[in-house]
Scaffold this motif. Structure first.
Motif, short mmCIF file in Angstrom:
data_model
loop_
_atom_site.label_atom_id
_atom_site.label_comp_id
_atom_site.label_asym_id
_atom_site.label_seq_id
_atom_site.Cartn_x
_atom_site.Cartn_y
_atom_site.Cartn_z
N SER A 221 37.42 44.40 43.91
CA SER A 221 38.03 45.40 44.80
C SER A 221 38.90 44.70 45.84
O SER A 221 38.47 43.73 46.48
N ASP A 223 39.70 45.99 48.55
CA ASP A 223 39.18 46.42 49.84
C ASP A 223 37.80 45.83 50.05
O ASP A 223 37.06 45.53 49.09
N ASP A 224 37.44 45.68 51.29
CA ASP A 224 36.10 45.20 51.64
C ASP A 224 35.11 46.36 51.54
O ASP A 224 35.37 47.46 52.04
N MET A 244 39.15 38.69 53.67
CA MET A 244 39.91 39.44 54.66
C MET A 244 39.68 38.90 56.07
O MET A 244 40.63 38.77 56.87
N THR A 285 39.09 58.80 57.98
CA THR A 285 39.70 57.47 58.06
C THR A 285 39.97 57.11 59.51
O THR A 285 40.58 57.87 60.25
N ILE A 300 43.45 47.40 60.32
CA ILE A 300 42.60 47.81 59.20
C ILE A 300 42.42 49.32 59.22
O ILE A 300 42.63 49.98 60.25
N GLU A 301 42.01 49.82 58.05
CA GLU A 301 41.72 51.24 57.87
C GLU A 301 40.30 51.33 57.32
O GLU A 301 39.99 50.68 56.31
N VAL A 320 34.10 51.10 53.73
CA VAL A 320 35.20 50.59 52.91
C VAL A 320 36.33 50.24 53.87
O VAL A 320 36.87 51.12 54.55
N ARG A 322 40.06 48.41 54.58
CA ARG A 322 41.32 48.03 53.92
C ARG A 322 42.27 47.41 54.94
O ARG A 322 42.47 47.96 56.04
N ASP A 323 42.86 46.25 54.56
CA ASP A 323 43.90 45.61 55.38
C ASP A 323 45.21 46.38 55.15
O ASP A 323 45.74 46.41 54.04
#
Length: 963
Positions: A221, A223-224, A244, A285, A300-301, A320, A322-323
């Motif tokens: 993935s 994403d983290d 990340m 989000t 990040i999101e 979750v 995301r950069d």
């Protein structure tokens, strides 16, 4: 036994041991009870009957307890009431159960064995393992397991095995082998218990597969994916999260709070959002600024969801992360692109409008408003395009027909371009419209103001009509071809002159009409045209329709892919020239004969110079002796004899010098010469003349003239003696001046300039050329008064020309004369003086020049002038030598010397009309000559400078200016 009451194999093995032990349990319980009762009966002091009654009651209680215990065990093991046998226990056990002796012979088995072994529990008793229809490797494994238990006396813990049942199906079984002891505590039997675990194995494999899938998702993935406990501490971080946040090991993050990876300004908000998430309030989000381990901040999101167990207890949160750096950069670039697009649209000279699929405006620029005279508030995004067309109709910009056409045109699915005349407040305006449909529906339209282009097109049409009229009325042959020589357009003069119809010539190659002998030269000219060079005065022969060839002279200019040419039929001129040349050849023959006679005479005089001077030397010698012997009364006669002898000697010397020059025996000897000393000598030489005439004689030597030069001092002395002597002869009052200086013109070589000026009688303009001819004197000049033979200036000019220089006169009657001698100046090794570099900005393209001259001085002078140009000079000493040059030496320009050598008009015509036809030519002349003008493209007159030479080249050679 019910499903939820089944025992494990180990529990079942213990139970079996206990049931077997119950065979002897009555004795175990009864013996202590009997002993206790006997002790009570005989030891106690209680009466016998009472004692007997107590013993019976005690025994009854013991038996009751034993029955209760058996009943409990039977029910717990699922054994039918009233049965305590091992067989009953085996039949009640789920799964496969059997008992085997040391020889592998079955002693008993339950009914489940029939599925595996293929025999019922009754039929399998007494059979060996080797008698069963099992694979050999399975039989071998069971046998080894039995022997291991017999040998060690210890049970073999359960192991998993894939076995094949009698029906051929495969099953996973968990099998355990348990030793059974006999009365002497030795193992004589083994109990084998097997339970099918296929469903369990399938569940385990499914769980492993799901674990691998989950692990793959976590590892791949982008994403983290992280998990926290209810305190917000990290329990798990995926590899993407480690990358990340710049962390190498999972242990470095496990147990740390999530907020420690959030930038300080956003940390409190992040902690609050996680607390809300645990409380059941999901904000969706969230965006924060995170911090890497190296201190770098990035956006990040985060999306999160709480985790609960089956009982609903809160376990933690899955996040979750995301950069979004790339996305934000992309968003920024999109915004920049939108701003740039807006800026481009607002600065476009064209109007632009974008309309969606419902025909409503999405965007437009200011030029669109100006084109249609709209104010900013008249049109807005979201307006219907049909409404805008109606506004134009209402304002009178278009009529009903245009309105219907526009509304129909915007609904086309094809890209179209059309021009339309638009009415504006300032008058009419031509607009070109480009209509481009969009794939998603709608369209883009751009509007360009082409009023200027339309005006230019109208003007061009008018000019083309003028060109057509000019083509039709021109008396010359005019045509337009492509670079391959195919006629594209011709005027009517071609029909008149050559008899062809225009339709016959258009599309034809003009090489098809060229005389075979002229084809090669014509192809070479075509190659020059393809390189962009214009062609002037090119002559070849063209075939008329009746087969007769005519001489045509061309002027041709290439422009782009076209060649524009103007031609003229010069057949009549050629024929006239041939007649003239024939006459000239006849005159040349007569003149050549006279010249030969003159040369013979000159050679004779040159050869006889010593013999002619010898008698005069004797006359001078004896006259001087006679002067010494006679008296003073007769001295005047002797002086007359000496004066007459000197005049005769001067005349003979002039005649002999002229003869040597004409015979080509006069040599110029360049030697080291002190030029300043030589010029200063003339003060003493002409001192008697100054005293006699009362004239003022001055000598001015400019500092630019060096002390020592390489020159023919004798001839310079002779040249100046003749010119200065003439100045004294024809000046009665006033002055005579000699001025000397050195100059370096643009060509980079040095020239010595000698000027002799006087205030004498002057020379009329009509006679200024004649004074340089032999035996010619100025009209009205009295020979008796001034003396002389008229040879001095003729000899002087020829000497100057032999030195590569020039002699000219500027004079006006009654105001005096100025004679100017210009000769090249060179220096002995190590001498000379410095000057500035050439500053000429004229640069010619690479070219080759043919110089036809016998004079080495003229050739070197021209080469010196061209020293800094990419021009190769080739010398041919005669017209014949020029005709035999190889093809790779074909020149771009020809210079013919008509000064230092006799002019052979026939040879020149053969040279220029033959293999060098079409090449520009320059005549190097001393004066105007009509015959030379007929033969050459141009003329260059002596004395010429570098500027004169390059100016002449500019008409015929391509050039550029230095930047």
């Amino acid at each position: 036994m019910r499903e939820n009451e089944k025992c494990s194999l180990s529990d079942f093995a213990v139970l079996l041991r206990y049931v077997i032990f119950m065979r002897y349990s009555d004795l175990i319980f009864l013996l202590p009870a009997a002993a206790f009762s006997t002790a009570v009966a005989f030891v106690s002091g209680i009466p016998f009957v009472v004692r007997i009654t107590a013993v019976i009651a005690l025994l009854s209680l013991v038996f009751f307890c034993i029955r209760v215990f058996r009943l409990y065990v039977s029910r717990a093991a699922g054994i039918p009431a009233g049965s305590t046998s091992l067989e009953a226990v085996l039949q009640s056990v789920p799964g496969l159960v059997s008992v085997r002796d040391r020889n592998g012979r079955f002693i008993m088995s339950n009914n489940e064995c029939e599925k595996y072994f293929g025999f019922s529990s009754e039929n399998i008793v007494g059979r060996r393992l080797s008698d069963l229809p099992l694979p050999a490797d399975e039989i071998e494994r069971f046998g080894k397991s039995d022997q291991a238990v017999f040998k060690s006396g210890k049970a073999v813990t359960s192991f998993e095995e894939k076995v094949i049942f009698a029906d051929g199906s495969e099953h996973w079984m968990s099998i355990a082998t348990i030793p059974l002891y006999n009365g002497v505590r030795t193992v004589d039997r083994v109990l084998v218990v097997g339970q099918e675990i296929s469903a369990l194995k399938h569940a385990i494999e499914t769980m492993k597969s799901r674990d691998e899938l989950l692990k793959s998702v976590l590892n791949t993935s982008p994403d983290d994916i992280s998990i926290t406990d209810i305190e917000g501490r990290l329990l798990f971080v995926s590899p993407a999260g480690l990358r990340m946040f710049g962390v190498e090991l999972t242990d470095d993050v496990i147990g740390r709070e999530v907020s420690c990876f959030i930038d300080a300004p956003d940390r409190q908000r992040a902690e609050s959002d996680i607390a809300d998430l645990l409380a059941g309030n999901n904000h969706g989000t969230c965006e924060y600024n995170a911090v890497r381990s190296d201190g770098v901040r990035f956006p990040i999101e985060v999306n999160g969801e709480k985790i609960s167990d089956d009982m609903g207890s809160l376990l933690g949160v899955v996040l979750v992360v995301r950069d979004v750096t790339s996305r934000l950069n992309a968003d920024r670039k999109v915004r920049e692109s939108q701003h740039l697009l807006r800026a481009v649209m607002d600065t476009m000279a064209q109007g632009m409008v974008v309309v969606d699929s419902t025909y409503h405006l999405m965007t437009f620029n200011n030029t669109f408003l100006r084109f249609f005279d709209f104010s900013p508030g008249d049109v807005s995004v979201g307006d219907s395009y049909d409404d805008i067309v109606d506004k134009l109709l209402y304002l009178g910009r278009i009529d009903e027909k245009d309105s219907a056409s526009i509304k129909q045109g915007i609904r086309t699915d094809s890209a179209i371009t059309f021009d339309r005349c638009q009415v504006t407040t300032e008058g009419f305006r031509w607009i070109q419209v480009f209509h481009n449909p969009l794939p998603s529906g709608g369209f883009v339209r751009t509007f360009s103001d082409i009023t200027g282009r339309k005006t230019a097109e109208d003007l061009l049409l008018e000019k083309n009509e003028e060109l057509d009229r000019f083509f039709s009325v021109s008396l010359d042959l005019m045509c337009i071809t492509d670079t391959k020589g195919v006629f594209k357009r011709l005027n009517n003069q071609w029909e008149i002159s050559f008899g062809y119809q225009i339709a016959e010539l258009e599309g034809a190659r003009y090489l098809d009409f060229v005389h075979p002998d002229d084809v090669a030269r014509t192809i070479e000219v075509m190659q020059n045209l393809q390189s962009g060079r214009p062609i002037f005065n090119f002559v070849n022969r063209y075939r008329r329709k009746d087969g007769v060839y005519r001489w045509i002279e061309w002027r041709t200019v290439p422009v782009g892919d076209n060649v524009y040419a103007s031609a003229r039929d010069i057949t009549g001129r050629i024929e006239s020239e041939e007649k003239i040349l024939i006459s000239m050849q006849e005159a040349d023959i007569a003149r050549e004969a006279a010249d030969r006679a003159n040369r013979a005479k000159s050679e004779f005089l040159a050869n006889m110079s010593h013999e002619i001077r010898t008698p005069l030397n004797a006359i001078f010698g004896f006259t001087n002796l006679l002067k010494e012997k006679i008296g003073s009364d007769d001295d005047g006669y002797v002086e007359d004899i000496l004066a007459a002898g000197k005049n005769l000697l001067s005349l003979i010397n002039d005649l002999l010098d002229l003869s040597k020059i004409e015979a080509g025996k006069m040599e110029i000897r360049i030697e080291e010469c002190n030029i300043r000393s030589l010029l200063s000598e003339f003060r003493a030489v002409f001192a008697p003349k100054v005293k006699e005439s009362g004239l003022i004689f001055t000598i001015d030597i400019d500092p630019s003239l060096p002390e020592v030069v390489a020159a023919d001092g004798i001839r310079i002395r002779q040249i100046l003696f003749n010119i200065i002597g003439n100045a004294f002869k024809f000046t009665h009052e006033g002055f005579v001046n000699l001025r000397a200086r050195a100059e370096k013109p643009d060509n980079g070589s040095y020239m010595m300039i000698l000027e002799v000026s006087d205030s004498g009688i002057g020379i009329p303009p009509a006679q200024q050329d004649a004074v340089f001819q032999a035996f010619v004197q100025q009209d009205g000049q009295s020979t008796r008064r001034y003396g002389g033979t008229g040879l001095g200036l003729a000899i002087t000019r020829r000497l100057v020309l032999l030195m590569g220089g020039s002699l000219n006169v500027v004079s006006e009657p009654g105001k005096g004369s100025v004679f100017t001698v210009v000769v090249p100046l060179s220096f002995p090794e190590g001498e000379g003086f410095a000057s500035e570099e050439d500053t000429d900005d004229l640069v010619f393209e690479k070219a080759r020049i043919l110089i036809v001259t016998q004079s080495k001085g003229q050739y070197e002078k021209i080469c010196t002038f061209l020293k800094h140009q990419d021009i190769v000079c080739i010398q041919a000493e005669s017209h014949t030598a020029a005709l035999h040059l190889s093809d790779n030496e074909r020149p771009s320009l020809i210079i013919v010397d008509c000064i230092t050598q006799s002019v052979d008009y026939a040879a020149i015509r053969e040279l220029l009309r033959g293999i060098y036809a079409g090449i520009p030519t320059l005549a190097l002349a001393g004066r105007d000559d009509e015959k030379l003008k007929m033969l050459f493209s141009g003329s260059l007159y002596e004395p010429f400078t570098k500027k004169d030479l390059l100016s002449g080249f500019m008409r015929y050679l391509p050039y550029r200016r230095k930047i």
